[in-house]
Design a protein around this motif. Sequence first.
Motif, mmCIF file in Angstrom:
data_model
loop_
_atom_site.group_PDB
_atom_site.id
_atom_site.type_symbol
_atom_site.label_atom_id
_atom_site.label_comp_id
_atom_site.label_asym_id
_atom_site.label_seq_id
_atom_site.Cartn_x
_atom_site.Cartn_y
_atom_site.Cartn_z
ATOM 1 N N ARG C 54 0.820 -1.211 0.000
ATOM 2 C CA ARG C 54 0.000 0.000 0.000
ATOM 3 C C ARG C 54 0.859 1.269 0.000
ATOM 4 O O ARG C 54 0.588 2.213 -0.735
ATOM 5 C CB ARG C 54 -0.944 -0.045 1.205
ATOM 6 C CG ARG C 54 -2.065 0.956 1.151
ATOM 7 C CD ARG C 54 -3.068 0.637 0.043
ATOM 8 N NE ARG C 54 -4.020 1.739 -0.108
ATOM 9 C CZ ARG C 54 -4.656 2.034 -1.215
ATOM 10 N NH1 ARG C 54 -4.492 1.315 -2.304
ATOM 11 N NH2 ARG C 54 -5.476 3.049 -1.278
ATOM 12 N N VAL C 55 1.916 1.279 0.828
ATOM 13 C CA VAL C 55 2.821 2.438 0.862
ATOM 14 C C VAL C 55 3.434 2.653 -0.525
ATOM 15 O O VAL C 55 3.500 3.777 -1.029
ATOM 16 C CB VAL C 55 3.944 2.247 1.911
ATOM 17 C CG1 VAL C 55 5.085 3.238 1.693
ATOM 18 C CG2 VAL C 55 3.386 2.417 3.319
ATOM 19 N N LYS C 57 2.258 1.770 -3.433
ATOM 20 C CA LYS C 57 1.253 2.263 -4.376
ATOM 21 C C LYS C 57 0.894 3.722 -4.099
ATOM 22 O O LYS C 57 0.846 4.559 -4.994
ATOM 23 C CB LYS C 57 -0.001 1.395 -4.300
ATOM 24 C CG LYS C 57 -1.108 1.810 -5.261
ATOM 25 C CD LYS C 57 -2.198 0.750 -5.357
ATOM 26 C CE LYS C 57 -3.203 1.103 -6.450
ATOM 27 N NZ LYS C 57 -2.592 1.244 -7.778
ATOM 28 N N VAL C 58 0.633 4.029 -2.834
ATOM 29 C CA VAL C 58 0.119 5.368 -2.489
ATOM 30 C C VAL C 58 1.211 6.435 -2.495
ATOM 31 O O VAL C 58 1.006 7.541 -2.989
ATOM 32 C CB VAL C 58 -0.581 5.344 -1.108
ATOM 33 C CG1 VAL C 58 -0.967 6.747 -0.663
ATOM 34 C CG2 VAL C 58 -1.799 4.430 -1.152
ATOM 35 N N MET C 59 2.367 6.103 -1.938
ATOM 36 C CA MET C 59 3.381 7.140 -1.739
ATOM 37 C C MET C 59 4.431 7.183 -2.848
ATOM 38 O O MET C 59 5.106 8.195 -3.013
ATOM 39 C CB MET C 59 4.078 6.926 -0.386
ATOM 40 C CG MET C 59 3.148 7.035 0.810
ATOM 41 S SD MET C 59 2.269 8.642 0.932
ATOM 42 C CE MET C 59 3.616 9.754 1.409
ATOM 43 N N GLY C 63 1.275 9.914 -9.402
ATOM 44 C CA GLY C 63 -0.147 10.213 -9.421
ATOM 45 C C GLY C 63 -0.357 11.675 -9.756
ATOM 46 O O GLY C 63 0.500 12.296 -10.397
ATOM 47 N N THR C 64 -1.466 12.233 -9.313
ATOM 48 C CA THR C 64 -1.741 13.631 -9.652
ATOM 49 C C THR C 64 -1.282 14.587 -8.550
ATOM 50 O O THR C 64 -1.228 15.787 -8.778
ATOM 51 C CB THR C 64 -3.244 13.832 -9.923
ATOM 52 O OG1 THR C 64 -3.967 13.449 -8.755
ATOM 53 C CG2 THR C 64 -3.702 12.989 -11.092
ATOM 54 N N LEU C 65 -0.999 14.065 -7.361
ATOM 55 C CA LEU C 65 -0.391 14.913 -6.324
ATOM 56 C C LEU C 65 1.104 14.655 -6.355
ATOM 57 O O LEU C 65 1.541 13.509 -6.450
ATOM 58 C CB LEU C 65 -0.933 14.553 -4.935
ATOM 59 C CG LEU C 65 -2.398 14.836 -4.642
ATOM 60 C CD1 LEU C 65 -2.734 14.398 -3.216
ATOM 61 C CD2 LEU C 65 -2.740 16.309 -4.826
ATOM 62 N N THR C 69 3.962 17.021 -1.726
ATOM 63 C CA THR C 69 2.638 17.314 -1.174
ATOM 64 C C THR C 69 2.129 16.125 -0.359
ATOM 65 O O THR C 69 1.590 16.288 0.737
ATOM 66 C CB THR C 69 1.650 17.646 -2.311
ATOM 67 O OG1 THR C 69 2.081 18.841 -2.963
ATOM 68 C CG2 THR C 69 0.241 17.853 -1.774
ATOM 69 N N LYS C 70 2.345 14.922 -0.888
ATOM 70 C CA LYS C 70 1.905 13.728 -0.160
ATOM 71 C C LYS C 70 2.631 13.605 1.179
ATOM 72 O O LYS C 70 2.023 13.242 2.186
ATOM 73 C CB LYS C 70 2.125 12.485 -1.023
ATOM 74 C CG LYS C 70 1.152 12.395 -2.190
ATOM 75 C CD LYS C 70 1.105 10.993 -2.774
ATOM 76 C CE LYS C 70 1.585 10.959 -4.202
ATOM 77 N NZ LYS C 70 1.516 9.643 -4.835
ATOM 78 N N LEU C 72 3.766 16.061 2.989
ATOM 79 C CA LEU C 72 3.262 17.094 3.910
ATOM 80 C C LEU C 72 1.927 16.665 4.512
ATOM 81 O O LEU C 72 1.665 16.881 5.697
ATOM 82 C CB LEU C 72 3.134 18.436 3.184
ATOM 83 C CG LEU C 72 4.465 19.051 2.728
ATOM 84 C CD1 LEU C 72 4.207 20.360 1.984
ATOM 85 C CD2 LEU C 72 5.404 19.299 3.906
ATOM 86 N N ILE C 73 1.073 16.063 3.700
ATOM 87 C CA ILE C 73 -0.203 15.553 4.211
ATOM 88 C C ILE C 73 0.071 14.464 5.259
ATOM 89 O O ILE C 73 -0.563 14.415 6.323
ATOM 90 C CB ILE C 73 -1.057 14.992 3.047
ATOM 91 C CG1 ILE C 73 -1.453 16.111 2.090
ATOM 92 C CG2 ILE C 73 -2.296 14.272 3.579
ATOM 93 C CD1 ILE C 73 -1.983 15.628 0.743
ATOM 94 N N TYR C 74 1.054 13.631 4.957
ATOM 95 C CA TYR C 74 1.421 12.538 5.877
ATOM 96 C C TYR C 74 1.909 13.093 7.217
ATOM 97 O O TYR C 74 1.522 12.628 8.298
ATOM 98 C CB TYR C 74 2.528 11.698 5.244
ATOM 99 C CG TYR C 74 2.465 10.213 5.531
ATOM 100 C CD1 TYR C 74 2.649 9.717 6.822
ATOM 101 C CD2 TYR C 74 2.229 9.303 4.508
ATOM 102 C CE1 TYR C 74 2.606 8.359 7.067
ATOM 103 C CE2 TYR C 74 2.173 7.936 4.746
ATOM 104 C CZ TYR C 74 2.364 7.477 6.035
ATOM 105 O OH TYR C 74 2.313 6.124 6.285
ATOM 106 N N ALA C 76 1.214 15.989 8.488
ATOM 107 C CA ALA C 76 0.089 16.650 9.162
ATOM 108 C C ALA C 76 -0.731 15.623 9.951
ATOM 109 O O ALA C 76 -1.056 15.830 11.127
ATOM 110 C CB ALA C 76 -0.803 17.363 8.131
ATOM 111 N N VAL C 77 -1.043 14.504 9.321
ATOM 112 C CA VAL C 77 -1.800 13.447 10.010
ATOM 113 C C VAL C 77 -1.004 12.914 11.201
ATOM 114 O O VAL C 77 -1.528 12.767 12.309
ATOM 115 C CB VAL C 77 -2.146 12.307 9.033
ATOM 116 C CG1 VAL C 77 -2.750 11.114 9.772
ATOM 117 C CG2 VAL C 77 -3.100 12.800 7.949
#
Lengths: 134, 134, 134, 134, 134, 134
Positions: C54-55, C57-59, C63-65, C69-70, C72-74, C76-77
């Motif tokens: 999953r990491v 694939k997602v990170m 993709g479009t981000l 940016t990804k 920074l979102i990480y 923040a959470v």
Amino acid sequence: MATVRLWTDDDVAADARCKAVFDDIRATRKSDFVNNFWRALANQPDLLEQTWARVKKVMIEPGTLDPLTKELIYIAVSTMNSCTYCTHSHTAAARAKGLTEEQYAEFLAVVSMAAHTNSLANALQIPVDNEFLA
Amino acid sequence: MATVRLWTDDDVAADARCKAVFDDIRATRKSDFVNNFWRALANQPDLLEQTWARVKKVMIEPGTLDPLTKELIYIAVSTMNSCTYCTHSHTAAARAKGLTEEQYAEFLAVVSMAAHTNSLANALQIPVDNEFLA
Amino acid sequence: MATVRLWTDDDVAADARCKAVFDDIRATRKSDFVNNFWRALANQPDLLEQTWARVKKVMIEPGTLDPLTKELIYIAVSTMNSCTYCTHSHTAAARAKGLTEEQYAEFLAVVSMAAHTNSLANALQIPVDNEFLA
Amino acid sequence: MATVRLWTDDDVAADARCKAVFDDIRATRKSDFVNNFWRALANQPDLLEQTWARVKKVMIEPGTLDPLTKELIYIAVSTMNSCTYCTHSHTAAARAKGLTEEQYAEFLAVVSMAAHTNSLANALQIPVDNEFLA
Amino acid sequence: MATVRLWTDDDVAADARCKAVFDDIRATRKSDFVNNFWRALANQPDLLEQTWARVKKVMIEPGTLDPLTKELIYIAVSTMNSCTYCTHSHTAAARAKGLTEEQYAEFLAVVSMAAHTNSLANALQIPVDNEFLA
Amino acid sequence: MATVRLWTDDDVAADARCKAVFDDIRATRKSDFVNNFWRALANQPDLLEQTWARVKKVMIEPGTLDPLTKELIYIAVSTMNSCTYCTHSHTAAARAKGLTEEQYAEFLAVVSMAAHTNSLANALQIPVDNEFLA
């Protein structure tokens, strides 16, 4: 260990914006000690200036809540946010402002009571009484 | 809507343990109003008895923190736990105990200041100063 | 100290499922360094495989981000969850992806601003405007 | 329903400090719509002025992070704080700033991935690698 | 380092209320080891007595949930509250009650799955189905 | 109201990826009812597929923890995250799997006990005993 460098007094002395804030912290608190929170924020001068200005206004200027009550509210928030740094620094601040062991014990009783009932109200999804919304 | 049935006064009247608690809530608060929190806990008599006994001791018996200060600490915890029910019920309780608009404004300023600095201290992972650990 | 043993490279070499994941982490990141998170998850091979897949694939997949940016979102959470480990590891990752001091300062300003307004909206229980629900 | 009265435009017109802030919100956003957050804060003029000044500086003035990235960070924090109001208002703001469905899907994937790994790192109490502290 | 002094056995021996609680902890657990949680609470005898009485009733007296299930629920709550102390102490307790590696792996899978879906449901503000409210 | 459209059965029927997941949800659960969580995720097919695959594996496939225990852990996490949606849906799921009132009462007692001690351990910053780290 912080994600940023903690500024030494020498670092601060070489930066006019940071120096002005540190000077004001020392003058306002009548103490030479400046804690790590400000030494970390020194990397972000805008955040340093804004945060100190706000702390000074909210926590230090006289208002209708007494200084110790404000520290207790601060510790309550910091505890629920699992903020080790702020829990330690504001518990120390509360002690410096006269927190007694009896008051601290009562504070802890209220915080843990609230955490207890919060978890029940959230688990049970209890609807708010109309009486509280009036 | 709660995950459990909220007990009506008729339900409570038919159960000796719950009735004793509800009677004591009414006598202690000198009011006939019993809010939904207790009507939800009535499904779990042990939790009802224990929680009321503790609330009575912590929030109502005289101590060294004044009743309004205790309510403010309670709201601070409830806000950070995103507990809609307890935020509403204890804000109403604080108002009933004399919370003024000025005090509420200062309370909100402290809570939001703490939330602001907590997020910075946690993001920056600032180490606790030795001075606070002494 | 973790609640579980952190697997050494020798431990990993002796277990085919873990070895396959560690090999893929190294190949994907083009680095021999495998951080403690994966060494702890090695005790739970299913969780290790699923989380890494999953990491990746997602990170890591485009993709479009953008990747920064990804991160920074990480962060923040992770900050709001008071997760020391993930705050440190993803701040390091953001730096490796080019995070500048100016960007970090702005990130911290946004996070602390959001924490500030979140606490006010939750304390005041402000109803959502219809305009936002449209 | 809020714990405070939400100010109508008539209420605001009768108060010079609040009127000045509302006028600036409308002028800055080039829109007549002022959302409930500000109508609730109008009860606390100091908090209203300070919060708007800060939102304007952090979220609206140009910087090195683009406006959409800032909104995504804001939603991430609001989600983790279970802040219904801010989640709705900033998701709407992100959409107004061009958030696409693909970007939103990736944002949600990162947020849920972080929540997943945060819970594992906190449950397992994984020690931070020295490499991240350098 | 705690915000309060951790009581030694000598300190406890000199205080009748604390000694009674510590004696009961040792007798109930059939072990001489008393962990730091109780040594910190010893500063607040009322909280010490109340908390131990409750822990004994909830966690130790037989009920309809088995002891290991109760520990897993306890760790889940502690993890989400980022409580390092309780995560460690109750993971150790779960192991002492027979937690296997397979069970721990499944527990972690459920916790991280829940954290994942919670963040999505909160981000998306999904309304509760009527079917769940019936 | 969600931040995204909730897909109707007609919407789902027109999208092959979503239809495959919805078909599998219905077949696996042996029920025509598909709850809003999946209707919201349908906007993000990748997240829908990944989340359902994981829920199916973690919550539905047989393992060493019984299905009711897994639901209780899920509710505990959801409660601490103040996730209204997941608290309701998984409390309903636990009831469908046989949760009795006695078990629910004990569950609530453990959750609120943990929230109580977590807040104390975090407020007091109690150091972890070496015995728990062994």
